[in-house]
Design a protein around this motif. Sequence first.
Motif, PDB file in Angstrom:
ATOM      1  N   LYS A  76    -107.508   4.932 -57.223  1.00 30.64           N
ATOM      2  CA  LYS A  76    -106.753   6.149 -57.527  1.00 30.64           C
ATOM      3  C   LYS A  76    -107.219   7.320 -56.670  1.00 30.64           C
ATOM      4  O   LYS A  76    -106.401   8.115 -56.179  1.00 30.64           O
ATOM      5  CB  LYS A  76    -106.880   6.492 -59.013  1.00 30.64           C
ATOM      6  CG  LYS A  76    -106.062   7.715 -59.419  1.00 30.64           C
ATOM      7  CD  LYS A  76    -106.110   7.943 -60.928  1.00 30.64           C
ATOM      8  CE  LYS A  76    -105.348   9.205 -61.309  1.00 30.64           C
ATOM      9  NZ  LYS A  76    -105.329   9.427 -62.779  1.00 30.64           N
ATOM     10  N   LEU A  98    -101.756   1.176 -61.900  1.00 32.54           N
ATOM     11  CA  LEU A  98    -101.514   2.516 -61.376  1.00 32.54           C
ATOM     12  C   LEU A  98    -100.035   2.804 -61.173  1.00 32.54           C
ATOM     13  O   LEU A  98     -99.667   3.945 -60.869  1.00 32.54           O
ATOM     14  CB  LEU A  98    -102.274   2.708 -60.062  1.00 32.54           C
ATOM     15  CG  LEU A  98    -103.804   2.733 -60.170  1.00 32.54           C
ATOM     16  CD1 LEU A  98    -104.435   2.905 -58.799  1.00 32.54           C
ATOM     17  CD2 LEU A  98    -104.271   3.844 -61.111  1.00 32.54           C
ATOM     18  N   GLU A 138    -109.364   0.621 -60.626  1.00 35.21           N
ATOM     19  CA  GLU A 138    -108.523   1.783 -60.961  1.00 35.21           C
ATOM     20  C   GLU A 138    -109.137   3.106 -60.522  1.00 35.21           C
ATOM     21  O   GLU A 138    -108.454   3.959 -59.954  1.00 35.21           O
ATOM     22  CB  GLU A 138    -108.225   1.802 -62.462  1.00 35.21           C
ATOM     23  CG  GLU A 138    -107.216   0.748 -62.897  1.00 35.21           C
ATOM     24  CD  GLU A 138    -106.775   0.942 -64.328  1.00 35.21           C
ATOM     25  OE1 GLU A 138    -106.448   2.092 -64.698  1.00 35.21           O
ATOM     26  OE2 GLU A 138    -106.773  -0.047 -65.088  1.00 35.21           O
ATOM     27  N   ASP A 178     -99.337   5.336 -63.754  1.00 35.03           N
ATOM     28  CA  ASP A 178    -100.270   6.457 -63.868  1.00 35.03           C
ATOM     29  C   ASP A 178     -99.525   7.766 -63.640  1.00 35.03           C
ATOM     30  O   ASP A 178     -98.789   7.932 -62.661  1.00 35.03           O
ATOM     31  CB  ASP A 178    -101.386   6.292 -62.828  1.00 35.03           C
ATOM     32  CG  ASP A 178    -102.435   7.372 -62.946  1.00 35.03           C
ATOM     33  OD1 ASP A 178    -103.435   7.151 -63.644  1.00 35.03           O
ATOM     34  OD2 ASP A 178    -102.243   8.449 -62.340  1.00 35.03           O
TER      35      ASP A 178
END
Length: 452
Positions: free
Chosen positions: A368, A383, A364, A386
């Motif tokens: 990201k 994600l 993650e 997110d």
Amino acid sequence: MKKRIISSMLTFTMAAAVLTGCGGSQDSASTQAAGTQAAGAEAPAPAADSAQGGEAAGDAETVTFWYNNTGDEAKVYEEAIATYNASQSKYKVEGLSVTDAQKLIVAMSSNEAPDVIKISNQTVIQYTKNDLLESLQDLIDQEGYDTSGFSEQALEANRVDGALYGLPFDAYTIQMFYNKTLLEEAGYTEPPKTMEEMYEMAVKVTKLDDNGNIDILGYPLFPYASARQELIYGFGGRWWDENSKPSPDNSGILDSLKMNVAFREEFGGKALDGFIGTANTNRYTEQDMFFQGKQLFRLDGSWLPTMMKNFNSTVDWGITLIPGTEEHPEYRGTSRFETDSVAIPVMAAHKEGAWDFTKWLCGEEGAKIIDLGTGNLPALKALYDDSDILAVPGFAEFIDALKEEKGVQYPQMTDYDEYMNLVNSALDAVYAGSKTPEEAMSDLAGQSSGLE
């Protein structure tokens, strides 16, 4: 043996990327996603001699990481590397921007190999078939590493004979943009859900100027790669079957080509080719045809909204799933699917450290940083929700498309490049009017019957 592998792979890197267009390879897709830079010199990185391994300062073991991004995107990878190095003290990753695929192949075939590399999933397949990559599956099985957090299609894109050879950290797909204003002016309140609806709208919106040239294009025949992939996938057509064997004469391909030919006959092949030629010249510039309100439909990637904003386009746009057909609505949303991935060369000197960095970069935190920095979609399902990822214009719609899990995987064909050259020649004959779709695809089936 080593010379044979290098020769084979150099041939592969020089072959035309036939069915790839705007990001047909994810190696180049993120460059297009940024929309703010031109290819430049390799990013500042450790000198080449230090990139071969050795020990870092203190007790940290040096792990070398080669990526093929430049400019602002190279800075994103260096940011990720710095974050990883600060997170632990056992390994120190040193990054190097290497855009020369031949240099990478030669290095991977010797004791000069980097420890870990960033490549596209198609390249993962090609390198694996030439015995250049370590099986990550062995490391995954030994450790009990959980891969369930990745989308299944992202994992499948990196498997060869059931084993993972690359771990994905971003994803790439195509969906359909549309000009809301043009659609509403033509009397429609919603984008099409079927190819038949799309064709009706396209004919109604397409406009010619006083000289017979196309001023506004309704049917999404540009970009070329999308017209030759997504328009066919929406009909259920595939250039290869589930066993990666050529299948050019299936009904989905023929139905798509017949619709394309009908549109060309309606408005003239010369006029269409003129519009497409200009569109290709201005692609991803301020004068891009879609940015200027000259295209009703555009099959393109998730970076397009950011590029339109950067170029101050005032077009009121929307995103919808690529249409299916009236007979097969389940084909709606089908598109090519690719990933950027991390792999470990067989000749890597520091595989334990390479695997540790691979897991972090594809986790993650690392993913990201890369996804937001380069403008690519996530391969990790965590994600998908997110808030920072969803704040990127267009990402929410594209993530909805990813959730459909209808990505078309590229075939694991040894003769892929040769086959794609034959495909393009056959399509050129169809669009030039020298062969009917049936004739061209029948001939292509014969020409490709011996390919593997």
